[in-house]
Design a protein around this motif. Structure first.
Motif, mmCIF file in Angstrom:
data_model
loop_
_atom_site.group_PDB
_atom_site.id
_atom_site.type_symbol
_atom_site.label_atom_id
_atom_site.label_comp_id
_atom_site.label_asym_id
_atom_site.label_seq_id
_atom_site.Cartn_x
_atom_site.Cartn_y
_atom_site.Cartn_z
ATOM 1 N N ASN A 1 -19.993 67.694 33.011
ATOM 2 C CA ASN A 1 -18.977 68.434 33.750
ATOM 3 C C ASN A 1 -18.128 67.445 34.546
ATOM 4 N N LEU A 2 -16.861 67.324 34.185
ATOM 5 C CA LEU A 2 -16.011 66.303 34.787
ATOM 6 C C LEU A 2 -15.674 66.583 36.239
ATOM 7 N N TYR A 3 -15.790 67.844 36.658
ATOM 8 C CA TYR A 3 -15.602 68.155 38.076
ATOM 9 C C TYR A 3 -16.784 67.634 38.881
ATOM 10 N N ASN A 4 -18.003 67.862 38.382
ATOM 11 C CA ASN A 4 -19.190 67.366 39.069
ATOM 12 C C ASN A 4 -19.203 65.841 39.120
ATOM 13 N N ALA A 5 -18.707 65.228 38.052
ATOM 14 C CA ALA A 5 -18.722 63.768 37.966
ATOM 15 C C ALA A 5 -17.637 63.113 38.817
ATOM 16 N N GLY A 6 -16.705 63.914 39.361
ATOM 17 C CA GLY A 6 -15.680 63.379 40.252
ATOM 18 C C GLY A 6 -14.342 63.103 39.604
ATOM 19 N N TYR A 7 -14.168 63.512 38.318
ATOM 20 C CA TYR A 7 -12.953 63.146 37.601
ATOM 21 C C TYR A 7 -11.966 64.295 37.429
ATOM 22 N N GLY A 8 -12.438 65.500 37.336
ATOM 23 C CA GLY A 8 -11.543 66.640 37.248
ATOM 24 C C GLY A 8 -10.762 66.710 35.950
ATOM 25 N N ILE A 9 -9.610 67.355 36.026
ATOM 26 C CA ILE A 9 -8.858 67.711 34.829
ATOM 27 C C ILE A 9 -7.900 66.626 34.361
ATOM 28 N N ASN A 10 -7.585 65.663 35.199
ATOM 29 C CA ASN A 10 -6.668 64.587 34.805
ATOM 30 C C ASN A 10 -7.460 63.506 34.077
ATOM 31 N N ASN A 11 -7.723 63.765 32.798
ATOM 32 C CA ASN A 11 -8.566 62.879 32.014
ATOM 33 C C ASN A 11 -7.970 62.675 30.630
ATOM 34 N N ALA A 12 -8.536 61.733 29.898
ATOM 35 C CA ALA A 12 -8.033 61.445 28.557
ATOM 36 C C ALA A 12 -9.124 60.844 27.691
ATOM 37 N N ALA A 13 -9.023 61.127 26.388
ATOM 38 C CA ALA A 13 -9.822 60.439 25.381
ATOM 39 C C ALA A 13 -8.993 59.256 24.880
ATOM 40 N N LEU A 14 -9.605 58.098 24.765
ATOM 41 C CA LEU A 14 -8.908 56.878 24.387
ATOM 42 C C LEU A 14 -9.183 56.537 22.923
ATOM 43 N N SER A 15 -8.166 56.013 22.244
ATOM 44 C CA SER A 15 -8.395 55.496 20.892
ATOM 45 C C SER A 15 -9.368 54.328 20.985
ATOM 46 N N SER A 16 -9.992 53.994 19.859
ATOM 47 C CA SER A 16 -11.089 53.023 19.894
ATOM 48 C C SER A 16 -10.651 51.657 20.400
ATOM 49 N N VAL A 17 -9.402 51.277 20.156
ATOM 50 C CA VAL A 17 -8.931 49.974 20.625
ATOM 51 C C VAL A 17 -8.902 49.918 22.148
ATOM 52 N N LEU A 18 -8.712 51.054 22.812
ATOM 53 C CA LEU A 18 -8.733 51.123 24.273
ATOM 54 C C LEU A 18 -10.122 51.457 24.808
ATOM 55 N N PHE A 19 -10.870 52.283 24.072
ATOM 56 C CA PHE A 19 -12.197 52.737 24.514
ATOM 57 C C PHE A 19 -13.189 51.578 24.615
ATOM 58 N N ASN A 20 -13.063 50.615 23.723
ATOM 59 C CA ASN A 20 -13.861 49.386 23.787
ATOM 60 C C ASN A 20 -15.364 49.669 23.820
ATOM 61 N N ASN A 21 -15.804 50.536 22.901
ATOM 62 C CA ASN A 21 -17.235 50.874 22.789
ATOM 63 C C ASN A 21 -17.840 51.403 24.091
ATOM 64 N N GLY A 22 -17.022 52.071 24.881
ATOM 65 C CA GLY A 22 -17.506 52.681 26.113
ATOM 66 C C GLY A 22 -17.295 51.844 27.358
ATOM 67 N N ALA A 23 -16.903 50.593 27.201
ATOM 68 C CA ALA A 23 -16.717 49.725 28.364
ATOM 69 C C ALA A 23 -15.563 50.180 29.248
ATOM 70 N N SER A 24 -14.656 51.015 28.696
ATOM 71 C CA SER A 24 -13.515 51.496 29.478
ATOM 72 C C SER A 24 -13.791 52.831 30.161
ATOM 73 N N CYS A 25 -14.970 53.404 29.970
ATOM 74 C CA CYS A 25 -15.283 54.687 30.611
ATOM 75 C C CYS A 25 -15.090 54.600 32.123
ATOM 76 N N GLY A 26 -14.327 55.544 32.662
ATOM 77 C CA GLY A 26 -14.087 55.589 34.100
ATOM 78 C C GLY A 26 -12.842 54.871 34.548
ATOM 79 N N GLN A 27 -12.214 54.092 33.672
ATOM 80 C CA GLN A 27 -11.002 53.389 34.070
ATOM 81 C C GLN A 27 -9.841 54.362 34.244
#
Length: 257
Positions: free
Chosen positions: A52-78
């Motif tokens: 739940n992104l509200y519980n996690a502190g991120y809310g509705i302003n979020n995005a899924a990143l293409s793999s070149v940006l996602f970097n195997n999860g290292a970009s989570c939370g950026q």
């Protein structure tokens, strides 16, 4: 004839200058689509493991990143500030003078059945954001479906402290590290019980960090985290001795870079 507010004109002037200078000042070109429905509820959970992104502190302003940006999860939370780019094809669908800052919470996987310029928007090496619909509609007209954008990674500002959600069983500890400020993403993590020293953790998937260790039940847990920005903090006894798998605990401490 309608006119833009002065603040919007100033913002757009800066962005236009970036485009004219070859996307200077950290702005990079990409594209953006949207998903998750008008209320963004379909963006919950995801490849970072935040649930739940509200519980996690991120809310509705979020995005899924293409793999070149996602970097195997290292970009989570950026965090990324994104604005529509009217100078490129599709730019007529831009809402001029607007920008939005989103948190990376999911992966937009490649679709190898479609070409990269016609449906396979998240295919490598495309830098692409599949944004929550409410966030996307802040910068683009709904009927467009896809828009050209400029983006840059920015500092994350969070409400409250870093949050640790604990999962696992027996000799396996899995901790999802959430609501990280500063650089937003975790570069290294450790765990310590009241009867142990610091134990190095490793990334399992997304924002989940693991330690193959037993005997921590009944001990208060401390965590140490280094962000990808290089800041190191210790969160001492953040989980009391009565912690159970499935619980989450927040610290008053927060990162600034």
């Amino acid at each position: 004839m309608a006119t833009l507010p002065r603040s919007s004109l100033l913002l757009w002037g800066v962005l236009a200058a970036c485009v004219a200078a070859g996307v200077d000042a950290g702005w990079l070109p990409g594209t953006a689509t949207f998903y998750g429905g008008a209320d963004g509820s379909g963006t919950m959970d995801g490849a970072c493991g935040y649930g739940n992104l509200y519980n996690a502190g991120y809310g509705i302003n979020n995005a899924a990143l293409s793999s070149v940006l996602f970097n195997n999860g290292a970009s989570c939370g950026q965090c990324y500030t994104i604005t529509c780019d009217p100078s490129r094809p599709g730019g007529r669908w831009c809402k001029l003078g607007t920008s939005i800052t989103v948190t990376a919470t999911n992966l937009c996987p490649p679709n190898w059945a479609l070409p990269s310029d016609n449906g396979g928007w998240c295919n490598p090496p495309r830098p692409h954001f599949d944004m929550s619909q409410p966030a996307w509609e802040h910068i683009g007209v709904y009927s467009a479906g896809i828009i050209p954008v400029l983006f840059q990674q920015v500092k994350c500002s969070r409400q409250g402290g870093v949050r640790f959600e604990i999962a696992g069983f027996n000799y396996f500890l899995l901790v999802n590290i959430q609501n990280v400020g500063g650089s937003g993403s975790v570069g290294a993590a450790w765990v310590k019980g009241t009867k142990t020293g610091w134990i190095q953790m490793s990334r399992n998937w997304g924002a989940n960090w693991q330690a193959c260790v037993g005997g921590l039940s009944g001990q208060a847990l401390s965590f140490a985290v280094t962000t990808t920005g290089g800041q190191y903090l210790q969160f001492l006894d953040v989980a009391p001795a009565w912690w159970q798998y499935g619980m989450a605990f927040s610290s008053p401490l927060q990162f600034t870079y």
